[in-house]
Design an enzyme around this catalytic site. Structure first.
Site, short mmCIF file in Angstrom:
data_model
loop_
_atom_site.label_atom_id
_atom_site.label_comp_id
_atom_site.label_asym_id
_atom_site.label_seq_id
_atom_site.Cartn_x
_atom_site.Cartn_y
_atom_site.Cartn_z
N LEU A 175 11.13 0.90 7.16
CA LEU A 175 10.54 1.39 5.91
C LEU A 175 11.34 2.60 5.44
CD1 LEU A 175 8.04 0.86 4.05
CD2 LEU A 175 7.12 2.93 5.05
N GLU A 213 12.00 1.98 14.34
CA GLU A 213 11.16 3.08 13.86
C GLU A 213 9.89 3.13 14.69
OE1 GLU A 213 10.00 2.21 9.78
OE2 GLU A 213 9.92 0.07 10.24
N LYS A 265 6.47 -2.25 1.86
CA LYS A 265 5.32 -1.64 2.54
C LYS A 265 4.09 -2.55 2.41
CE LYS A 265 3.24 2.94 3.02
NZ LYS A 265 3.33 3.03 4.47
N TYR A 319 0.82 -1.21 0.00
CA TYR A 319 0.00 0.00 0.00
C TYR A 319 0.86 1.26 0.00
CZ TYR A 319 0.86 0.88 5.00
OH TYR A 319 1.45 1.17 6.20
N ARG A 359 8.29 4.05 -4.68
CA ARG A 359 8.31 3.05 -3.59
C ARG A 359 7.31 1.93 -3.86
NH1 ARG A 359 7.58 4.96 2.41
NH2 ARG A 359 5.48 5.31 1.67
N1 PMP Z 1 7.79 3.47 9.04
C1 PMP Z 1 6.64 2.79 9.05
C2 PMP Z 1 6.58 1.47 9.73
C3 PMP Z 1 5.48 3.32 8.43
O1 PMP Z 1 4.32 2.63 8.44
C4 PMP Z 1 5.55 4.61 7.84
C5 PMP Z 1 4.33 5.23 7.23
N2 PMP Z 1 4.01 4.68 6.02
C6 PMP Z 1 6.79 5.29 7.85
C7 PMP Z 1 7.89 4.68 8.46
C8 PMP Z 1 6.94 6.64 7.20
O2 PMP Z 1 6.97 6.54 5.81
P1 PMP Z 1 6.41 7.70 4.89
O3 PMP Z 1 7.19 8.93 5.26
O4 PMP Z 1 6.71 7.25 3.52
O5 PMP Z 1 4.97 7.84 5.19
#
Ligand code: PMP
Length: 286
Positions: A206, A182, A150, A33, A52
Protein backbone atom coordinates in the site's frame (compact mmCIF):
# COMPACT_ATOMS: atom_id res chain seq x y z
CA UNK A 1 -22.69 7.42 23.99
CA UNK A 2 -24.39 6.33 20.76
CA UNK A 3 -22.30 7.40 17.80
CA UNK A 4 -23.73 9.36 14.95
CA UNK A 5 -22.64 7.75 11.67
CA UNK A 6 -23.07 8.67 8.01
CA UNK A 7 -24.77 6.42 5.43
CA UNK A 8 -25.56 7.55 1.89
CA UNK A 9 -26.50 11.13 2.69
CA UNK A 10 -27.93 10.62 6.19
CA UNK A 11 -26.49 11.23 9.65
CA UNK A 12 -28.00 8.57 11.92
CA UNK A 13 -27.51 6.94 15.32
CA UNK A 14 -25.30 3.87 14.73
CA UNK A 15 -28.16 1.59 15.81
CA UNK A 16 -30.37 2.89 13.00
CA UNK A 17 -27.83 2.86 10.15
CA UNK A 18 -28.34 0.05 7.63
CA UNK A 19 -26.86 -1.26 4.37
CA UNK A 20 -28.44 -3.87 2.06
CA UNK A 21 -27.50 -7.52 2.59
CA UNK A 22 -26.86 -7.55 -1.19
CA UNK A 23 -24.26 -4.80 -0.94
CA UNK A 24 -21.14 -5.95 -2.83
CA UNK A 25 -18.94 -4.73 -0.01
CA UNK A 26 -20.61 -7.33 2.21
CA UNK A 27 -20.85 -10.15 -0.35
CA UNK A 28 -17.60 -9.68 -2.33
CA UNK A 29 -15.32 -7.29 -0.40
CA UNK A 30 -15.99 -5.05 -3.41
CA UNK A 31 -15.12 -1.81 -1.70
CA UNK A 32 -12.32 0.52 -0.67
CA UNK A 33 -11.65 2.50 2.48
CA UNK A 34 -9.60 5.22 4.13
CA UNK A 35 -8.81 5.96 7.77
CA UNK A 36 -8.02 9.55 8.66
CA UNK A 37 -6.63 10.53 12.06
CA UNK A 38 -8.05 13.34 14.13
CA UNK A 39 -5.82 15.33 16.50
CA UNK A 40 -7.08 18.36 18.37
CA UNK A 41 -10.42 17.90 16.55
CA UNK A 42 -8.74 18.38 13.15
CA UNK A 43 -8.08 16.02 10.23
CA UNK A 44 -4.53 14.84 9.55
CA UNK A 45 -3.41 14.77 5.89
CA UNK A 46 -6.97 14.86 4.54
CA UNK A 47 -5.78 15.68 1.00
CA UNK A 48 -3.52 12.60 0.95
CA UNK A 49 -6.46 10.36 1.80
CA UNK A 50 -8.71 11.94 -0.83
CA UNK A 51 -6.07 11.46 -3.55
CA UNK A 52 -5.52 7.81 -2.58
CA UNK A 53 -9.27 7.14 -2.38
CA UNK A 54 -9.64 8.40 -5.97
CA UNK A 55 -6.73 6.19 -7.04
CA UNK A 56 -8.33 3.10 -5.43
CA UNK A 57 -11.73 3.89 -7.00
CA UNK A 58 -10.18 4.43 -10.45
CA UNK A 59 -8.24 1.15 -10.22
CA UNK A 60 -11.52 -0.71 -9.60
CA UNK A 61 -13.63 1.26 -12.10
CA UNK A 62 -15.79 2.60 -9.31
CA UNK A 63 -17.53 5.97 -9.38
CA UNK A 64 -16.64 8.68 -6.87
CA UNK A 65 -19.48 8.84 -4.33
CA UNK A 66 -19.20 12.62 -3.92
CA UNK A 67 -16.83 15.55 -4.29
CA UNK A 68 -13.74 16.27 -2.18
CA UNK A 69 -15.56 19.22 -0.58
CA UNK A 70 -18.57 17.06 0.35
CA UNK A 71 -16.23 14.46 1.85
CA UNK A 72 -14.48 17.12 3.91
CA UNK A 73 -17.81 18.40 5.18
CA UNK A 74 -18.96 14.89 6.17
CA UNK A 75 -15.67 14.22 7.98
CA UNK A 76 -15.86 17.51 9.87
CA UNK A 77 -19.52 17.12 10.75
CA UNK A 78 -18.97 13.61 12.17
CA UNK A 79 -15.98 14.81 14.21
CA UNK A 80 -18.12 17.61 15.61
CA UNK A 81 -21.29 15.58 16.22
CA UNK A 82 -19.31 12.89 18.04
CA UNK A 83 -17.08 15.31 19.98
CA UNK A 84 -13.85 13.72 18.73
CA UNK A 85 -10.66 15.39 19.95
CA UNK A 86 -8.31 12.46 19.24
CA UNK A 87 -9.48 9.55 17.14
CA UNK A 88 -10.17 8.27 13.66
CA UNK A 89 -12.66 8.74 10.85
CA UNK A 90 -13.30 5.52 8.91
CA UNK A 91 -14.65 5.88 5.36
CA UNK A 92 -15.82 3.05 3.12
CA UNK A 93 -17.12 3.14 -0.44
CA UNK A 94 -18.53 0.01 -2.03
CA UNK A 95 -19.92 -0.76 -5.48
CA UNK A 96 -23.36 -0.85 -3.89
CA UNK A 97 -26.09 -3.29 -4.80
CA UNK A 98 -28.54 -3.99 -7.59
CA UNK A 99 -30.62 -6.15 -5.27
CA UNK A 100 -29.14 -9.56 -6.05
CA UNK A 101 -25.85 -11.50 -6.02
CA UNK A 102 -23.85 -11.80 -9.22
CA UNK A 103 -20.12 -11.93 -10.00
CA UNK A 104 -20.57 -9.45 -12.84
CA UNK A 105 -20.50 -5.81 -11.78
CA UNK A 106 -23.94 -4.17 -11.62
CA UNK A 107 -24.88 -1.45 -14.15
CA UNK A 108 -22.49 1.50 -14.08
CA UNK A 109 -25.23 3.83 -12.81
CA UNK A 110 -25.77 1.72 -9.65
CA UNK A 111 -25.12 4.18 -6.81
CA UNK A 112 -22.11 3.37 -4.63
CA UNK A 113 -22.57 2.92 -0.88
CA UNK A 114 -20.78 5.51 1.23
CA UNK A 115 -20.40 4.91 4.95
CA UNK A 116 -18.37 6.91 7.47
CA UNK A 117 -18.02 6.59 11.24
CA UNK A 118 -15.72 7.92 13.93
CA UNK A 119 -13.67 6.08 16.55
CA UNK A 120 -12.85 7.97 19.73
CA UNK A 121 -9.21 7.32 20.74
CA UNK A 122 -8.10 9.60 23.55
CA UNK A 123 -4.30 9.46 23.93
CA UNK A 124 -3.73 8.51 20.28
CA UNK A 125 -0.70 10.82 19.96
CA UNK A 126 0.79 10.25 23.42
CA UNK A 127 0.53 6.48 23.05
CA UNK A 128 2.01 4.15 25.73
CA UNK A 129 2.49 1.52 22.96
CA UNK A 130 4.82 3.90 21.09
CA UNK A 131 6.89 4.46 24.24
CA UNK A 132 7.31 0.70 24.66
CA UNK A 133 7.77 -0.19 21.00
CA UNK A 134 6.23 -3.09 19.12
CA UNK A 135 7.25 -6.74 19.00
CA UNK A 136 6.90 -8.19 15.52
CA UNK A 137 6.69 -11.68 14.09
CA UNK A 138 7.19 -12.48 10.41
CA UNK A 139 4.60 -14.37 8.39
CA UNK A 140 4.30 -15.34 4.76
CA UNK A 141 2.52 -12.79 2.54
CA UNK A 142 -0.29 -14.69 0.83
CA UNK A 143 -2.43 -11.67 -0.15
CA UNK A 144 -3.55 -10.86 -3.70
CA UNK A 145 -1.32 -8.94 -6.12
CA UNK A 146 -2.93 -5.45 -6.00
CA UNK A 147 -2.04 -4.38 -2.47
CA UNK A 148 -1.70 -0.79 -3.72
CA UNK A 149 -5.51 -0.65 -3.89
CA UNK A 150 -6.91 -0.06 -0.42
CA UNK A 151 -9.69 -2.65 -0.51
CA UNK A 152 -11.73 -3.87 2.45
CA UNK A 153 -10.42 -7.37 1.81
CA UNK A 154 -8.65 -7.53 5.20
CA UNK A 155 -9.05 -11.15 6.27
CA UNK A 156 -5.38 -12.11 5.97
CA UNK A 157 -4.09 -8.98 7.74
CA UNK A 158 -6.60 -9.78 10.52
CA UNK A 159 -5.32 -13.34 10.71
CA UNK A 160 -1.76 -11.97 10.81
CA UNK A 161 -2.59 -9.77 13.81
CA UNK A 162 -4.09 -12.82 15.55
CA UNK A 163 -0.96 -14.91 14.81
CA UNK A 164 1.11 -12.12 16.39
CA UNK A 165 -1.18 -11.93 19.41
CA UNK A 166 -0.99 -15.70 19.89
CA UNK A 167 2.82 -15.45 19.84
CA UNK A 168 2.69 -12.73 22.56
CA UNK A 169 3.61 -10.02 20.02
CA UNK A 170 1.96 -6.86 18.69
CA UNK A 171 2.02 -7.20 14.93
CA UNK A 172 3.33 -9.11 11.93
CA UNK A 173 5.51 -8.17 8.95
CA UNK A 174 4.74 -10.10 5.80
CA UNK A 175 7.42 -11.70 3.66
CA UNK A 176 7.23 -12.60 -0.03
CA UNK A 177 10.05 -14.24 -2.02
CA UNK A 178 12.34 -13.71 0.98
CA UNK A 179 11.70 -9.96 1.24
CA UNK A 180 9.53 -7.96 3.65
CA UNK A 181 6.52 -6.42 1.92
CA UNK A 182 4.84 -4.48 4.77
CA UNK A 183 3.13 -4.83 8.13
CA UNK A 184 -0.46 -6.08 8.43
CA UNK A 185 -1.66 -2.45 8.57
CA UNK A 186 1.49 -0.36 8.16
CA UNK A 187 4.65 0.16 6.11
CA UNK A 188 7.91 -1.32 7.42
CA UNK A 189 11.39 0.24 7.88
CA UNK A 190 14.71 -0.44 9.55
CA UNK A 191 17.65 1.85 10.27
CA UNK A 192 21.27 0.77 9.94
CA UNK A 193 24.26 3.11 10.32
CA UNK A 194 21.94 6.12 10.03
CA UNK A 195 20.28 4.97 6.77
CA UNK A 196 16.50 4.39 6.70
CA UNK A 197 15.67 1.36 4.54
CA UNK A 198 12.15 0.66 3.24
CA UNK A 199 10.65 -1.23 0.32
CA UNK A 200 10.02 0.88 -2.81
CA UNK A 201 6.46 1.57 -3.98
CA UNK A 202 4.89 -0.99 -6.32
CA UNK A 203 1.66 -2.98 -6.59
CA UNK A 204 3.02 -5.22 -3.79
CA UNK A 205 2.45 -2.70 -0.98
CA UNK A 206 0.00 0.00 0.00
CA UNK A 207 1.26 3.48 -0.82
CA UNK A 208 1.05 4.77 2.74
CA UNK A 209 0.01 8.37 3.27
CA UNK A 210 2.20 8.39 6.38
CA UNK A 211 5.09 6.77 4.48
CA UNK A 212 5.09 9.64 2.00
CA UNK A 213 5.00 12.31 4.72
CA UNK A 214 7.62 10.61 6.92
CA UNK A 215 10.07 10.06 4.04
CA UNK A 216 9.69 13.72 3.04
CA UNK A 217 10.29 14.88 6.62
CA UNK A 218 13.23 12.49 7.03
CA UNK A 219 14.83 13.81 3.89
CA UNK A 220 14.25 17.42 5.02
CA UNK A 221 15.99 16.47 8.29
CA UNK A 222 19.03 15.33 6.20
CA UNK A 223 18.47 11.65 7.03
CA UNK A 224 19.54 9.15 4.38
CA UNK A 225 16.86 6.95 2.78
CA UNK A 226 17.39 3.79 0.75
CA UNK A 227 14.24 2.42 -0.92
CA UNK A 228 15.07 -1.21 -1.67
CA UNK A 229 14.01 -4.77 -0.94
CA UNK A 230 15.16 -6.13 2.44
CA UNK A 231 15.02 -9.35 4.43
CA UNK A 232 13.93 -10.12 7.99
CA UNK A 233 17.55 -11.02 8.81
CA UNK A 234 18.74 -7.55 7.75
CA UNK A 235 16.05 -5.93 9.88
CA UNK A 236 17.02 -8.14 12.85
CA UNK A 237 20.62 -6.95 12.51
CA UNK A 238 19.54 -3.28 12.33
CA UNK A 239 20.12 -0.56 14.90
CA UNK A 240 16.39 0.11 15.06
CA UNK A 241 13.14 -0.39 13.14
CA UNK A 242 9.69 1.15 12.91
CA UNK A 243 6.39 1.16 11.06
CA UNK A 244 4.20 3.99 9.78
CA UNK A 245 0.42 4.28 9.46
CA UNK A 246 -2.21 6.99 9.59
CA UNK A 247 -3.63 5.56 12.82
CA UNK A 248 -0.38 4.83 14.74
CA UNK A 249 1.90 7.45 13.08
CA UNK A 250 5.53 6.31 13.56
CA UNK A 251 5.62 3.19 15.75
CA UNK A 252 9.04 1.99 16.96
CA UNK A 253 9.75 -1.74 16.60
CA UNK A 254 11.91 -3.30 19.34
CA UNK A 255 11.84 -7.01 18.51
CA UNK A 256 11.58 -9.11 15.33
CA UNK A 257 10.99 -12.87 15.57
CA UNK A 258 12.37 -12.94 19.12
CA UNK A 259 15.53 -10.89 18.31
CA UNK A 260 15.86 -7.60 20.20
CA UNK A 261 16.96 -4.56 18.20
CA UNK A 262 19.60 -2.26 19.70
CA UNK A 263 19.02 -2.08 23.46
CA UNK A 264 15.44 -3.33 23.10
CA UNK A 265 13.87 0.12 23.48
CA UNK A 266 12.56 2.53 20.80
CA UNK A 267 15.45 3.88 18.72
CA UNK A 268 16.41 7.57 18.46
CA UNK A 269 15.52 7.97 14.77
CA UNK A 270 12.08 6.39 15.18
CA UNK A 271 11.40 8.59 18.21
CA UNK A 272 12.57 11.71 16.39
CA UNK A 273 10.53 10.93 13.27
CA UNK A 274 7.44 10.34 15.40
CA UNK A 275 7.95 13.71 17.05
CA UNK A 276 8.59 15.58 13.77
CA UNK A 277 5.66 13.85 12.06
CA UNK A 278 3.20 14.66 14.86
CA UNK A 279 4.38 18.26 15.07
CA UNK A 280 4.04 18.82 11.32
CA UNK A 281 0.70 16.93 11.12
CA UNK A 282 -0.92 18.93 13.89
CA UNK A 283 0.42 22.17 12.37
CA UNK A 284 -1.10 21.40 8.94
CA UNK A 285 -4.31 19.64 10.10
CA UNK A 286 -7.58 21.02 8.74
N1 PMP B 1 0.10 -1.01 4.55
C1 PMP B 1 -1.09 -1.57 4.84
C2 PMP B 1 -1.34 -2.98 4.43
C3 PMP B 1 -2.08 -0.85 5.54
O1 PMP B 1 -3.26 -1.42 5.82
C4 PMP B 1 -1.79 0.47 5.96
C5 PMP B 1 -2.79 1.26 6.76
N2 PMP B 1 -3.82 1.71 6.00
C6 PMP B 1 -0.53 1.03 5.63
C7 PMP B 1 0.38 0.26 4.91
C8 PMP B 1 -0.18 2.44 6.02
O2 PMP B 1 -0.84 3.37 5.22
P1 PMP B 1 -1.25 4.80 5.78
O3 PMP B 1 0.03 5.43 6.24
O4 PMP B 1 -1.83 5.49 4.62
O5 PMP B 1 -2.20 4.57 6.89
Amino acid sequence: MTRTVYVNGDYLPETEATVSIFDRGFLMADGVYEVTSVLGGKLIDFEGHVVRLKRSLDALDMAEPCSRDDLLEIHRKLVELNGIDEGLVYLQVTRGSDGDRDFAFPAADTPPTLVLFTQNKPGLADSPAAKKGAKIISIEDIRWGRRDIKTVQLLYPSMGKMMAKKAGCDDAWMVEDGHVTEGTSNNAYFVKDGVIVTRPLSTEILHGITRKAVLRLASEAQLKIDERLFTIEEAQAADEAFTTSASAFVMPVVEIDGVSLGDGTPGPIARRLREIYLEESVRTAI
